[in-house]
Design a protein around this motif. Structure first.
Motif, PDB file in Angstrom:
ATOM      1  N   MET A 193      27.707  56.891  50.137  1.00 56.13           N
ATOM      2  CA  MET A 193      28.336  55.474  49.825  1.00 56.13           C
ATOM      3  C   MET A 193      29.599  55.404  50.904  1.00 56.13           C
ATOM      4  O   MET A 193      29.661  54.039  51.454  1.00 56.13           O
ATOM      5  CB  MET A 193      28.825  54.993  48.398  1.00 56.13           C
ATOM      6  N   THR A 194      30.374  56.448  51.054  1.00 55.80           N
ATOM      7  CA  THR A 194      31.435  56.092  51.889  1.00 55.80           C
ATOM      8  C   THR A 194      31.210  56.275  53.636  1.00 55.80           C
ATOM      9  O   THR A 194      31.542  55.713  54.196  1.00 55.80           O
ATOM     10  CB  THR A 194      32.598  57.221  51.689  1.00 55.80           C
ATOM     11  N   ASP A 195      30.100  57.388  53.847  1.00 54.45           N
ATOM     12  CA  ASP A 195      29.751  57.594  55.176  1.00 54.45           C
ATOM     13  C   ASP A 195      28.642  56.740  55.749  1.00 54.45           C
ATOM     14  O   ASP A 195      28.641  56.265  57.010  1.00 54.45           O
ATOM     15  CB  ASP A 195      29.381  59.110  55.294  1.00 54.45           C
ATOM     16  N   GLN A 196      27.699  56.566  54.786  1.00 56.89           N
ATOM     17  CA  GLN A 196      26.502  55.759  55.458  1.00 56.89           C
ATOM     18  C   GLN A 196      26.874  54.110  55.093  1.00 56.89           C
ATOM     19  O   GLN A 196      26.633  53.264  55.884  1.00 56.89           O
ATOM     20  CB  GLN A 196      25.311  55.793  54.705  1.00 56.89           C
ATOM     21  N   ARG A 197      27.461  53.719  54.029  1.00 56.66           N
ATOM     22  CA  ARG A 197      27.753  52.428  53.735  1.00 56.66           C
ATOM     23  C   ARG A 197      29.187  52.006  54.081  1.00 56.66           C
ATOM     24  O   ARG A 197      29.520  50.898  54.388  1.00 56.66           O
ATOM     25  CB  ARG A 197      27.686  52.088  52.262  1.00 56.66           C
TER      26      ARG A 197
ATOM     27  N   ARG B  80      35.474  39.568  56.924  1.00 56.68           N
ATOM     28  CA  ARG B  80      34.843  40.281  55.724  1.00 56.68           C
ATOM     29  C   ARG B  80      35.418  41.775  55.664  1.00 56.68           C
ATOM     30  O   ARG B  80      35.805  42.451  56.727  1.00 56.68           O
ATOM     31  CB  ARG B  80      33.414  40.455  55.522  1.00 56.68           C
ATOM     32  N   ASP B  81      35.630  42.435  54.408  1.00 54.20           N
ATOM     33  CA  ASP B  81      35.909  43.489  54.365  1.00 54.20           C
ATOM     34  C   ASP B  81      34.521  44.528  54.248  1.00 54.20           C
ATOM     35  O   ASP B  81      33.624  44.116  54.727  1.00 54.20           O
ATOM     36  CB  ASP B  81      36.606  43.831  52.898  1.00 54.20           C
ATOM     37  N   GLN B  82      34.913  46.017  54.282  1.00 57.35           N
ATOM     38  CA  GLN B  82      33.763  46.976  54.406  1.00 57.35           C
ATOM     39  C   GLN B  82      32.450  46.393  53.499  1.00 57.35           C
ATOM     40  O   GLN B  82      31.422  46.761  53.679  1.00 57.35           O
ATOM     41  CB  GLN B  82      34.282  48.266  54.109  1.00 57.35           C
ATOM     42  N   ARG B  83      32.953  45.841  52.462  1.00 57.27           N
ATOM     43  CA  ARG B  83      31.572  45.556  51.469  1.00 57.27           C
ATOM     44  C   ARG B  83      31.182  44.455  51.613  1.00 57.27           C
ATOM     45  O   ARG B  83      30.294  43.827  50.900  1.00 57.27           O
ATOM     46  CB  ARG B  83      32.306  45.693  49.807  1.00 57.27           C
ATOM     47  N   GLY B  84      31.624  43.721  52.588  1.00 56.52           N
ATOM     48  CA  GLY B  84      30.841  42.437  52.991  1.00 56.52           C
ATOM     49  C   GLY B  84      31.429  41.022  52.196  1.00 56.52           C
ATOM     50  O   GLY B  84      30.898  40.096  52.389  1.00 56.52           O
TER      51      GLY B  84
ATOM     52  N   TYR C 142      37.258  43.049  62.548  1.00 55.63           N
ATOM     53  CA  TYR C 142      36.249  42.048  62.399  1.00 55.63           C
ATOM     54  C   TYR C 142      34.760  42.765  62.442  1.00 55.63           C
ATOM     55  O   TYR C 142      34.611  43.602  63.527  1.00 55.63           O
ATOM     56  CB  TYR C 142      36.607  41.137  63.244  1.00 55.63           C
ATOM     57  N   ASN C 143      33.841  42.288  61.673  1.00 57.10           N
ATOM     58  CA  ASN C 143      32.402  42.767  61.786  1.00 57.10           C
ATOM     59  C   ASN C 143      32.322  44.080  61.274  1.00 57.10           C
ATOM     60  O   ASN C 143      31.333  44.790  61.322  1.00 57.10           O
ATOM     61  CB  ASN C 143      31.988  42.473  62.915  1.00 57.10           C
ATOM     62  N   LEU C 144      33.289  44.847  60.620  1.00 54.97           N
ATOM     63  CA  LEU C 144      33.009  46.241  60.430  1.00 54.97           C
ATOM     64  C   LEU C 144      31.973  46.468  59.476  1.00 54.97           C
ATOM     65  O   LEU C 144      31.423  47.520  59.342  1.00 54.97           O
ATOM     66  CB  LEU C 144      34.383  46.800  59.524  1.00 54.97           C
ATOM     67  N   ASP C 145      32.015  45.528  58.305  1.00 53.55           N
ATOM     68  CA  ASP C 145      30.681  45.603  57.374  1.00 53.55           C
ATOM     69  C   ASP C 145      29.275  46.004  58.072  1.00 53.55           C
ATOM     70  O   ASP C 145      28.627  46.421  57.567  1.00 53.55           O
ATOM     71  CB  ASP C 145      30.806  44.624  56.255  1.00 53.55           C
ATOM     72  N   ARG C 146      29.040  45.096  59.004  1.00 58.14           N
ATOM     73  CA  ARG C 146      28.025  45.192  59.763  1.00 58.14           C
ATOM     74  C   ARG C 146      27.886  46.349  60.864  1.00 58.14           C
ATOM     75  O   ARG C 146      26.702  46.918  61.035  1.00 58.14           O
ATOM     76  CB  ARG C 146      27.300  44.002  60.430  1.00 58.14           C
ATOM     77  N   ALA C 147      28.848  46.499  61.367  1.00 62.09           N
ATOM     78  CA  ALA C 147      29.118  47.545  62.502  1.00 62.09           C
ATOM     79  C   ALA C 147      28.720  48.871  62.127  1.00 62.09           C
ATOM     80  O   ALA C 147      28.582  49.865  62.678  1.00 62.09           O
ATOM     81  CB  ALA C 147      30.258  47.206  63.435  1.00 62.09           C
ATOM     82  N   ALA C 148      29.389  49.197  61.010  1.00 57.34           N
ATOM     83  CA  ALA C 148      29.725  50.610  60.882  1.00 57.34           C
ATOM     84  C   ALA C 148      28.173  51.271  60.374  1.00 57.34           C
ATOM     85  O   ALA C 148      28.106  52.468  60.987  1.00 57.34           O
ATOM     86  CB  ALA C 148      30.598  50.737  59.321  1.00 57.34           C
ATOM     87  N   PRO C 149      27.154  50.793  59.742  1.00 58.97           N
ATOM     88  CA  PRO C 149      26.010  51.394  59.623  1.00 58.97           C
ATOM     89  C   PRO C 149      25.133  51.570  60.856  1.00 58.97           C
ATOM     90  O   PRO C 149      24.802  52.420  61.312  1.00 58.97           O
ATOM     91  CB  PRO C 149      25.211  50.405  58.521  1.00 58.97           C
ATOM     92  N   ALA C 150      25.348  50.567  61.782  1.00 63.86           N
ATOM     93  CA  ALA C 150      25.013  50.381  62.989  1.00 63.86           C
ATOM     94  C   ALA C 150      25.565  51.336  64.025  1.00 63.86           C
ATOM     95  O   ALA C 150      24.858  52.067  64.804  1.00 63.86           O
ATOM     96  CB  ALA C 150      24.963  49.113  63.832  1.00 63.86           C
ATOM     97  N   ALA C 151      26.723  51.642  63.696  1.00 66.38           N
ATOM     98  CA  ALA C 151      27.609  52.487  64.848  1.00 66.38           C
ATOM     99  C   ALA C 151      27.203  53.948  64.248  1.00 66.38           C
ATOM    100  O   ALA C 151      26.893  54.826  65.161  1.00 66.38           O
ATOM    101  CB  ALA C 151      29.021  52.427  64.584  1.00 66.38           C
ATOM    102  N   ARG C 152      26.979  54.281  63.141  1.00 66.40           N
ATOM    103  CA  ARG C 152      26.690  55.607  62.675  1.00 66.40           C
ATOM    104  C   ARG C 152      25.030  56.109  63.065  1.00 66.40           C
ATOM    105  O   ARG C 152      24.823  57.304  63.292  1.00 66.40           O
ATOM    106  CB  ARG C 152      26.647  56.042  61.196  1.00 66.40           C
TER     107      ARG C 152
END
Length: 624
Positions: free
Chosen positions: A72-76, A203-207, A240-250
């Protein structure tokens, strides 16, 4: 609230890891495990395994490993406590009881989330209404598609002081003020903060919506207006856009940092979803840490104008103390006057990717900036530049990275400013000049007696330094075998050690320094070798146990050339002096003067070797 190890173990036991991961990653049964293509890196052959019995996942390709909470912390990309809360809810468990103050804060935060969600929904409705036409026209002119508009939740704040307040009156003015939606003025009614603006939810990391950015529709200042800091929103900690960018970045193993919302949205629309933006401020330490949690080397893509490049340098300086092995930044320089939004709208994602391929590492960006800061035409200016680079390197807290930067800056400084080493070139045989013929420099001796001077007239101090350098860099022996062979006749322990070193190197061309020292020790040369390798006794780069290897080899070449040439010049000078004393002639005098100059030049070359090593050590002497 206390999350005990027993509680977390119970939570993991109640969570089906394969079911959790299977929500976003296709898994197939493989015996007692499940397997699939790793969500943390691109692969075609499955190497990602999930074991429900043991409660962990593991990728044999990229070594990603963890349990349900780590997933949940690494992938989400969720904070630890939010990851636990989601898993607790899914498992039908209860979170441990909170103390009264924590419970009140959580309840208030939840209420503020409700406020922000209601505001975002209301702004979206206004964008679709009659008053939202100018904002819709702006989006169309900026090339924002309807799908992107819906995906990012664009809205519109009417140009009125109380419409939002009236629409959300059920929450009450105090809560709307705390959420940053109303401005409170003493003695007057609160009024709407955002008026006549295109609204962009943050949005925050949880959207969840935690703030807004508002862009003016026509002329006016400020062009962009952000929510103030609130219990939900800390501008310096949010991207900004961290909630969407984090999974795409990984998944892509890269993340782009741009200057503004519209740049991030434009890149996402072009298929580059791994993009975030700070919120109107320079990158902070907290934001850099968030970026490094996604990838090791985030890429900064700031505007090509002067302001954008200054922002890039500020980020570089702020990142320096936080660098760690493998953790850095890279920098993309966009065409002057263009931002990422302009570039992808005019030429598409391929043009942006072409700029990314030209990205430079942090060390290059720092070097180029400081080098261009002022002219480098005087010694004082060059000294100032060297001091600035040394100070930058000292700000790095990690000792290994700091040492590497100091060495790299020394190497670049030498390449940029140090004169090329002057190599000795043997002179042509001396021929007495005919009447009217221009005089040419005299020859160096080529007789057997002169050659013997290489053994008997060498500078023993320099010879010891060269020998220490050869022991530290045995691969260089083969390159100088011819001249080293002529030095074998040196008498005493030094000569015998010379012979032993050359002989051992001849037998094993792949010899390294440690093995050479071992062999010399076993052959009875332990004491003399140990004395030679004491770094504090010789002031040359090639005698030091650490340092720039390329510089050491170049300096060793120069030292060997001086060592071989000095006896010949000294012998020739002695011969010329004797000849002139016996019978003074113009030719004898000119020959003596030329050889004196040659001897002085050799002494200067030798002094430069010592000075260059001291200059190199000056970069990090304070740190040492």
């Amino acid at each position: 609230m206390s999350l005990t190890p027993a509680f977390l173990d119970e939570l993991r036991a109640r969570t089906s890891l394969s079911a959790l991961i299977g929500k976003t990653t296709k898994l197939t049964k493989a015996g007692r495990e499940h397997k699939g293509c790793c969500p943390f890196h691109n692969e075609k052959t499955p190497s990602f395994y999930v074991n429900d019995d043991k409660g962990f996942y593991h990728c044999f390709g990229c070594s990603a490993h963890g349990d349900a909470i780590r997933w949940m912390t690494d992938q989400r990309g969720l904070p630890f406590i939010d990851a636990v809360k989601e898993l607790v809810q899914a498992a039908g468990m209860e979170m441990p009881a909170q103390d009264k103050r924590s419970a009140e804060r959580a309840e208030r935060a939840q209420s503020l989330h409700d406020v922000m969600a209601a505001a975002a929904e209301w702004f979206e409705q206004q964008l679709d209404g009659l008053e939202g036409a100018p904002a819709r026209d702006l989006l169309q002119r900026r090339g924002i598609s309807d799908a992107t508009r819906r995906n990012f939740g664009f809205g519109y704040a009417p140009d009125a002081r109380g419409k939002l307040r009236a629409a959300l009156k059920q929450f009450g003015d105090p809560m709307l003020i705390e959420a940053g939606l109303l401005i409170s003025v003493e003695g007057k009614d609160p009024y709407d903060r955002f008026r006549g603006r295109l609204m962009i939810p943050i949005r925050d990391q949880r959207g969840r919506v935690i703030a807004f950015g508002g862009r003016i529709i026509g002329d006016g200042e400020p062009k962009y207006l952000n929510s103030p800091d609130t219990p939900l929103f800390d501008k310096g900690r949010t991207l900004y856009n961290l909630d969407r960018a984090a999974p795409a970045a990984r998944k892509a193993d890269r993340v782009f940092v741009v200057e503004g919302y519209m740049d991030a949205i434009a890149l996402a629309q072009a298929g580059l979803g791994e993009t975030v933006a700070p919120l109107g401020t320079a990158l902070t330490e907290h934001q850099l840490e968030r970026l490094w949690r996604m990838v090791d080397v985030p890429t900064l893509c700031f505007d090509g104008d002067n302001a954008g490049q200054k922002a890039a340098i500020r980020a570089a300086h702020r990142a320096l103390p936080m660098l760690a092995p493998g953790r850095s930044l890279s920098f993309v320089t966009l065409p002057e006057g263009q931002d990422p939004d302009d570039l992808v709208r005019a030429k598409g994602a391929a043009a942006f990717e072409a700029c990314v391929r030209e990205a430079v590492p942090l060390v290059d960006r720092l070097w180029a900036h400081e080098l261009a800061a002022e002219p480098m035409t005087t010694p004082e200016q060059r000294a100032g530049f060297r001091a600035r680079m040394g100070e930058l390197a000292k700000t790095i807290l990690d000792p290994v990275v700091r040492s590497e930067y100091q060495a790299e800056f020394r190497r670049r400084y030498d390449e940029q400013f140090a004169p090329a080493p002057r190599r000795f070139e043997p002179r042509a045989p001396f021929v007495p000049r005919r009447p009217g013929q221009k005089w040419t420099p005299p020859p160096l001796p080529v007789t057997e007696d002169a050659k013997a001077l290489r053994a008997t007239g060498i500078d023993r101090v320099l010879a010891k330094a060269v020998l220490a350098g050869l022991i530290r860099h045995p691969a260089e022996i083969a390159r100088h075998m011819e001249v080293l062979g002529s030095l074998r006749l040196a008498d005493g322990a030094l000569g015998r050690l010379f012979e032993a070193v050359v002989d051992v190197a001849l037998e094993d061309r792949a010899l390294d320094s440690a093995r050479l020292v071992t062999i010399l020790t076993n052959s009875g040369f332990e004491a003399v070798a140990r004395d030679l390798l004491r770094a504090d006794t010789m002031a040359y780069s090639f005698t030091q146990p650490t340092g720039d290897a390329t510089r050491a080899r170049d300096d060793l070449d120069e030292a060997i050339a001086i060592l071989v040439t000095q006896p010949e010049v000294n012998a020739a000078l002695a011969d010329a002096t004797s000849a002139m004393q016996a019978r003074f002639t113009e030719e004898a005098f000119e020959r003596q003067v030329a050889l004196v100059r040659e001897k002085q030049a050799l002494e200067l070359r030798l002094a430069n070797l010592v000075q260059s090593n001291e200059d190199a050590r000056a970069f990090d002497s304070e740190d040492d």
